[in-house]
Design a protein around this motif. Structure first.
Motif, mmCIF file in Angstrom:
data_model
loop_
_atom_site.group_PDB
_atom_site.id
_atom_site.type_symbol
_atom_site.label_atom_id
_atom_site.label_comp_id
_atom_site.label_asym_id
_atom_site.label_seq_id
_atom_site.Cartn_x
_atom_site.Cartn_y
_atom_site.Cartn_z
ATOM 1 N N ARG A 21 0.929 -1.281 0.116
ATOM 2 C CA ARG A 21 -0.003 0.210 0.207
ATOM 3 C C ARG A 21 1.041 1.269 0.067
ATOM 4 N N LYS A 22 1.139 1.620 -1.246
ATOM 5 C CA LYS A 22 1.904 2.913 -1.439
ATOM 6 C C LYS A 22 1.585 4.131 -1.150
ATOM 7 N N THR B 246 8.565 -6.184 14.545
ATOM 8 C CA THR B 246 8.147 -7.603 14.653
ATOM 9 C C THR B 246 8.466 -8.436 13.537
ATOM 10 N N ALA B 247 8.691 -7.960 12.317
ATOM 11 C CA ALA B 247 8.873 -8.703 11.239
ATOM 12 C C ALA B 247 9.723 -7.844 10.273
ATOM 13 N N GLY C 4 -3.688 -9.995 6.291
ATOM 14 C CA GLY C 4 -3.830 -9.540 7.621
ATOM 15 C C GLY C 4 -4.326 -7.933 7.543
ATOM 16 N N THR C 5 -3.899 -7.269 8.634
ATOM 17 C CA THR C 5 -4.131 -5.855 9.081
ATOM 18 C C THR C 5 -2.863 -5.086 8.275
ATOM 19 N N PRO C 6 -3.313 -3.929 7.727
ATOM 20 C CA PRO C 6 -2.267 -3.021 7.098
ATOM 21 C C PRO C 6 -1.236 -2.964 8.299
ATOM 22 N N ARG C 7 0.034 -2.909 8.109
ATOM 23 C CA ARG C 7 0.994 -2.601 9.017
ATOM 24 C C ARG C 7 2.057 -1.614 8.478
ATOM 25 N N ARG D 293 11.277 -3.294 7.514
ATOM 26 C CA ARG D 293 11.002 -3.440 8.951
ATOM 27 C C ARG D 293 9.470 -3.197 9.202
ATOM 28 N N LEU D 294 8.635 -4.026 9.787
ATOM 29 C CA LEU D 294 7.366 -3.853 10.091
ATOM 30 C C LEU D 294 7.052 -3.970 11.667
#
Length: 104
Positions: free
Chosen positions: A19-20, A59-60, A79-82, A103-104
């Motif tokens: 999602r840019k 966390t990712a 999943g949820t947008p991070r 990094r998320l």
């Protein structure tokens, strides 16, 4: 020589939606979604420094050839947008970007 073809050092057999951030509208930032972007996703806890200098827990780690940037969002596994917290872009011998470490 690969003739300028992009080559990642990481096997990427997973996909995500990128999602840019593409601008701003009446109600805040606007985004464009790019689906089925190849990646390698791993859950990994690490303290990172954001572009604003704030230390935050990631966390990712997502490795991709897509030019993801802080301010963008990633949707992995429906999943949820991070939010993207930080991005490293290591370069190869010729100066080309090998991959993006998100990094998320």
């Amino acid at each position: 020589d690969s003739g300028g073809e992009e080559m990642s050092i990481t096997p990427m057999h997973q996909t995500f939606t990128w999602r840019k951030a593409t601008g701003s509208g009446l109600y805040g930032p606007t985004y464009t979604d790019y689906e089925n972007q190849k990646c390698r996703y791993t859950e990994e806890i690490k303290l990172v420094r954001t572009a604003s200098g704030q230390e935050i827990t990631s966390t990712a780690l997502l490795r991709t050839m897509s030019a993801v940037q802080p301010g963008d969002f990633v949707i992995y596994n429906s999943g949820t947008p991070r939010p993207v917290l930080a991005v490293l872009s290591p370069t190869g011998v010729g100066g080309q970007i090998i991959e993006y470490e998100v990094r998320l």
